[in-house]
Each structure stands twice: as structure tokens, then as C-alpha cells.
Enzyme design. Sequence first.
Site, PDB file in Angstrom:
ATOM      1  N   LYS A  52       1.036  -5.723  25.830  1.00  0.00           N
ATOM      2  CA  LYS A  52       1.580  -6.246  27.090  1.00  0.00           C
ATOM      3  C   LYS A  52       0.639  -7.307  27.662  1.00  0.00           C
ATOM      4  O   LYS A  52       1.070  -8.349  28.157  1.00  0.00           O
ATOM      5  CB  LYS A  52       1.795  -5.097  28.091  1.00  0.00           C
ATOM      6  CG  LYS A  52       2.953  -4.184  27.676  1.00  0.00           C
ATOM      7  CD  LYS A  52       2.996  -2.866  28.442  1.00  0.00           C
ATOM      8  CE  LYS A  52       4.027  -1.923  27.821  1.00  0.00           C
ATOM      9  NZ  LYS A  52       4.065  -0.600  28.442  1.00  0.00           N
ATOM     10  N   GLN A  96       0.913   3.124  32.449  1.00  0.00           N
ATOM     11  CA  GLN A  96       1.274   3.485  31.080  1.00  0.00           C
ATOM     12  C   GLN A  96       1.435   4.997  30.958  1.00  0.00           C
ATOM     13  O   GLN A  96       0.549   5.759  31.338  1.00  0.00           O
ATOM     14  CB  GLN A  96       0.189   2.962  30.114  1.00  0.00           C
ATOM     15  CG  GLN A  96       0.500   3.162  28.644  1.00  0.00           C
ATOM     16  CD  GLN A  96       1.735   2.384  28.178  1.00  0.00           C
ATOM     17  OE1 GLN A  96       1.935   1.228  28.532  1.00  0.00           O
ATOM     18  NE2 GLN A  96       2.587   3.029  27.396  1.00  0.00           N
ATOM     19  N   ASP A 119       8.706  -1.642  35.561  1.00  0.00           N
ATOM     20  CA  ASP A 119       9.196  -0.736  34.512  1.00  0.00           C
ATOM     21  C   ASP A 119      10.569  -0.170  34.888  1.00  0.00           C
ATOM     22  O   ASP A 119      11.254   0.411  34.053  1.00  0.00           O
ATOM     23  CB  ASP A 119       8.214   0.444  34.327  1.00  0.00           C
ATOM     24  CG  ASP A 119       7.321   0.263  33.110  1.00  0.00           C
ATOM     25  OD1 ASP A 119       7.689  -0.529  32.218  1.00  0.00           O
ATOM     26  OD2 ASP A 119       6.264   0.925  33.041  1.00  0.00           O
TER      27      ASP A 119
END
Length: 289
Positions: A52, A96, A119
Site C-alpha cells: 500500500k 491493518q 477501507d
Amino acid sequence: MVILDGKATADSIKAEIAAEVEKIIESGGKRPHLAAILVGSDGASMTYVGHKESACKRVGFDSTVIRLDETISQNDLLEEIEKINNNSSVDGLIVQLPLPKHIDEQKVIESIDPKKDVDGFHPVNVGKMVLGLPSFISATPAGILELLIRYGVETSGKHCVIIGRSNIVGKPMANLLSLKANPGDCTVTMCHSRTKNLKEHTLNADIIIAALGVPGFLKGDMVKEGAVVIDVGITRVEADTKTGFRLAGDVLFDEVAPKCSYITPVPGGVGPMTIISLLKNTLKASLLK
Ligand code: NAD
């Protein structure tokens, strides 16, 4: 049979995003900025965050990775998130997953400012997505939709079978494809670990989305001629390679591909499109300010 090439599609979208960032900078705007929180040192999580970070660099975004010790308390983690929520230079924030067992993941997700939740896991964004309202759509389902759009795959009126009901893939995918939209307008069947006679469902499917994490689960005799097959699965299986493993999908590609009209490979299918959607959401977050 057409391979839905996520890698090539992602590369061309990256170039489009990079061009848009240049335009923003030329007109005096601010570089989009993604922050990622990584707790602990899980190998796969470190790899995903690394990908990312480098994707951000490639399109001209600023990126910050906040690495926290595995033993961090939940309160201290929530405080870190609050700091980023209040930091106006950061547009998007991801934490994460998975997190260490002593931390309540849902609480963490709900502590992220929905306007920075690129997200798309916050209940506010999930709720808006279900209603078909503008929201951040979680990256993997958004990436799959983008791939279907780019290849002109028709979804309207099709029967779509989704295998797996996770919050990050199966559930949002089912909602998105049943919306009155394009892509969408599907009749959706959601299968999961308690589904009986799963093969009866998949044999009736025009579109199959396999997101269960069981390598090679979907076999040739479970798919009808002409189906579209999207393989979301990524499992590390031992292999005689430099790393000692290879990535395996949920679809037995060699058996299934000859029957398909379209199919995604693993690797190089859904994975690269997931990162693209995260970049697109971050760009959107920066423009919403
Ligand atoms: P998960 O691991 O949280 O849940 C698995 C789901 O599959 C559950 O809903 C379960 O009911 C269902 N399931 C398990 N065994 C089954 C069986 N035998 N028959 C029918 N259903 C069964 O799901 P997840 O987090 O969505 O991950 C699924 C896979 O997708 C994993 O391999 C994961 O690594 C991968 N993944 C890939 C990406 C990507 O970017 N390509 C993103 C997210 C997840």
C-alpha cells in the site's frame, strides 16, 4: 475465455490517478495523504502495508505508516487513531487487520472518523453503501466492480452466487451487486460454511465470486459453461519457491477457466484491484474536504 487482468487494469488506473494528482498539485491543491497503522509484526500484514505504501508513492500520494508494538493497549491504540482523526494533513486512515487478540477490532473500526475510513469498514459507510448512498466502499468489492466495468461484463439480471459472508468481501459484494445500479441489478445467492448442496447453487450461477479462503475449492464440475468467475481467495501454500510459498486462489483455475466467459487469475486478479480502490478512496477523501 477472457482473463480479467487485474494487474494490467490496476497499472492503467494508477497512471490515471497519478495524472489527477499532478493536476491537483498544479492548481495549488494538496497531495492526498494515506496513513496506515500496523500493529505487531505479522509477515502478511507487513507485506500488505508495504504494498500500500509503495502504491501511494507511485501515484504521488503522501503516505505514513505508524508501526506499533504488538503489546500496545487498546486505549493507547484508540488514542493514536484519535490523533490521526484530528490531523488535517491526513485524508485517509487504515488500520491493518487482523489485530492482536486483546484488541476489540470492531471498537477500533468504529473509532476511525467515517470521513477518513477509506477501507469502508465503519458502520456509517457500510450503512450508506447498503442504501446505495455515496460512501467509501470497501476496497476488495470496489476493485471487483471496477474490473467488471473496465471489461464491460454485463451484470443486470444475472444470477450471482457469492461464496463467503465476511464483512469485508462477501457481505458488501452481495449488497452491491443487488443494488439498482450498474454494475448491479443481480439476483444474488449468498453461500457460506452452513450452505447445503453448494454445488447446486454454483451450477446455476452466471457469476460466481469465491471468497472463502480454501485453495482450489471451486472445481470444474461446479461451474456452468459461460460463467464469469471472480477468485478473491489468497492463501499462502507451501511451495518450492524462493519464499517457500506461493499464493493460491479459491478456484481450481485449470479446470474452471476453460468453461468460463471471464475469469480472474491468482495472483494478478482481484489483489491489485484492491489496492487501486484504496487509492481511489483516498483521492476521494482528499477531494471531499
Ligand atoms: P473470512 O476468512 O473472514 O471468511 C470465510 C468465509 O467463507 C466465511 O463466511 C465462511 O462461512 C465461508 N466458508 C468457509 N468455508 C466454506 C466452505 N467450505 N463452503 C462455503 N463457505 C465457506 O473471509 P475473507 O476475509 O473474505 O477472506 C476470504 C479469502 O479472500 C481469503 O483467502 C482472503 O485471504 C482473501 N481476501 C483477498 C483479498 C484480495 O485483495 N484479493 C481481500 C480480502 C480477502
